[in-house]
Design an enzyme around this catalytic site. Sequence first.
Site, PDB file in Angstrom:
ATOM      1  CE  LYS A  25       2.439  -2.615   9.533  1.00 52.28           C
ATOM      2  NZ  LYS A  25       2.741  -3.892  10.099  1.00 52.28           N
ATOM      3  CB  SER A  56       1.159   2.023  13.181  1.00 49.16           C
ATOM      4  OG  SER A  56       1.393   2.134  14.571  1.00 49.16           O
ATOM      5  CG  HIS A  82       2.148   1.537   9.209  1.00 51.42           C
ATOM      6  ND1 HIS A  82       0.967   0.836   9.148  1.00 51.42           N
ATOM      7  CD2 HIS A  82       2.806   1.067  10.297  1.00 51.42           C
ATOM      8  CE1 HIS A  82       0.900   0.001  10.161  1.00 51.42           C
ATOM      9  NE2 HIS A  82       2.004   0.124  10.884  1.00 51.42           N
TER      10      HIS A  82
END
Lengths: 399, 80
Positions: free
Chosen positions: A244, A185, A213
Site C-alpha cells: 500500500k 480497510s 492501511h
Amino acid sequence: MSLFDKFKPLIDIRAELDRAGVMPFGAVTEKILSPTEAIVNGHKVILAGTNNYLGLTFEPECIEAAQKALAEQGTGTTGSRMANGTFAGHVALEQELAAFFARQHCIVFSTGYAATMGMGSTLAGPGDVIVLDADSHASIYDGVRLGGADVVRFKHNDVADLEKRLRRLGERTANTLIIVEGIYSMLGDQAPLADIAEVKNKYGGLLMVDEAHSLGMLGSHGRGVAEAARVEAAVDFTVGTFSKSLGAIGGYCVSDHPELEAIRFAIRSYIFTASPSPSIIASTRVALRLMQERPELRERLWANAQRLYDGLKGLGFQVSPQVSPVVAVTIKDRDQAIAWWSRLLHNGAYVNLVMPPASPTTDSLLRCSVSAAHSDAQIDRIISAFAQLNPSTAQEANN
Amino acid sequence: MPDYNDFLERIFVILKPFAKKGVILNENSELVTELGLTSLQVMELIEQIEDHFDMSIPLNILPDIRTVHDLATQLEKLSG
C-alpha cells in the site's frame, strides 16, 4: 450433488453481472498511465481505489533501485527465506523496518496476507485463545482458523465488549492474543487503540495490531495508529504490508519480543513459500526511506482525504464515520451499487465495489481510496463523477 | 452450571423472533437451511447466549453445528 454446487450463488451473481455487461471484480487495467490515472475496461479514469496511499509506485528512485537489483540479482530468489531465499537485501530491510518502528526484531514476508495469516496462525494454537475485532480482515480470520486456538470475536471497535470477553476468559487471558487493525480497510475507521491498550494491560494477554492501511499515515514518524495514540509500548506485534504506502508487495511483523527470532521458523507462510524478489525488496527499501524523508506526502494525503470526504458528504452520500484515506460510500441496494460503479467508470473514476460478505454489514460499498499523488483537480473530478450519479437518488437508495 | 435443557430453553427463546414464520421450532430444527438464519444472525444468536449465561463461545464450534440439538450439546460441553 457435486463439488460445484456450493459455488452456485457465486456463479449466479457472475452470470447476472455478465448479462448486465458489468464486471467490477477483476476490472482490467489495460494501461497504467501514472500512480493516479489508467485505462480500465476501456475507460480513461482517475484511480480512486488503489491503496497507493503515498503515490510511490512510479517514484524514479524506487524504479532505479528495483532495476539495479533486477540486473545484479536476477528475477527471483527461487527459494524460501529458510533455505536459499534470504539475500542481504532481505536482512537489511528487516533491520531498517525494525529501526523505523524502534523495535528489536522484524520478519519480512512475501505478502501482507502471509504476514498476518502467518502470525495469527502461529502465535496462538490449540488451547490458546484469540480475541479479535469482528471486522478483521480475511487474512486474520484465515490465520486464526488454521492455528486451532479458540476464537472469540468482539463487536467492531467496541472496547466495552472486548473487556467483557476478556473478563469471561478469566485466567485464560494469560495465553490470549488480541488482534485488531489500525485503520479498517473497508470503512477507513480507526481502532480506539488507547482504550484497547488499557484493557489489555488490565486483563493481560498479548496484542497484535495490523497497520496495513495506516503505515506512513499517522503518528509523528508515520508508524501508524499505535504511535498516534501513544500506546506502542502496549503493542506486542505490529504487522503490515509493502503493497500500500510502499507501492510494492510483501509484508512484515515487528516486535520487541526476542522469541520472534525463533518463532519465524515455526511460521508456515514464511517457510513454505519463496521469498520476495530482490527488485521488490530494493524498491521497498527506498520507499521506506522516502516515506520518512517526505512527511509532506502524509500531509498531502490527508488534505486529499478531507477534500474527497467533504465533497462526497456535501453531495448527500452516506460516507464513512471518520475522515480517512479510505472514503467509503454506503449503498443499501446492491443492484444500485453495481449500476453506479459502472457509471462512475464511464464518468472517469475507478473505485472499488464491495458487496457482502466482504463489506462489514449487509450494505454494499463504493470504496474510494485517495493518494498523496492526486491533485486537487483530480479529487474534484472524482467528486464530479459521483455528482453525475444524482445525489437525490443516493438518499433515496439509503431510505 | 447450566445443563443441556437450560441451553435448549434459552435457544428457543432467542430463536423465536429470528425463525421464518410458520416454522415450528424443535431440537432437530436446522438453523440455516430450515430456519433461514443468515451468518450474521447466527453470530447474533451466539452473542445473546454468551450474554445470557455470561460465557465465552468460541467460533470454532460453529462448523459442527447444524441443528438446535447440536448447539445445545456443544454449549453443555463448553460449560462442563
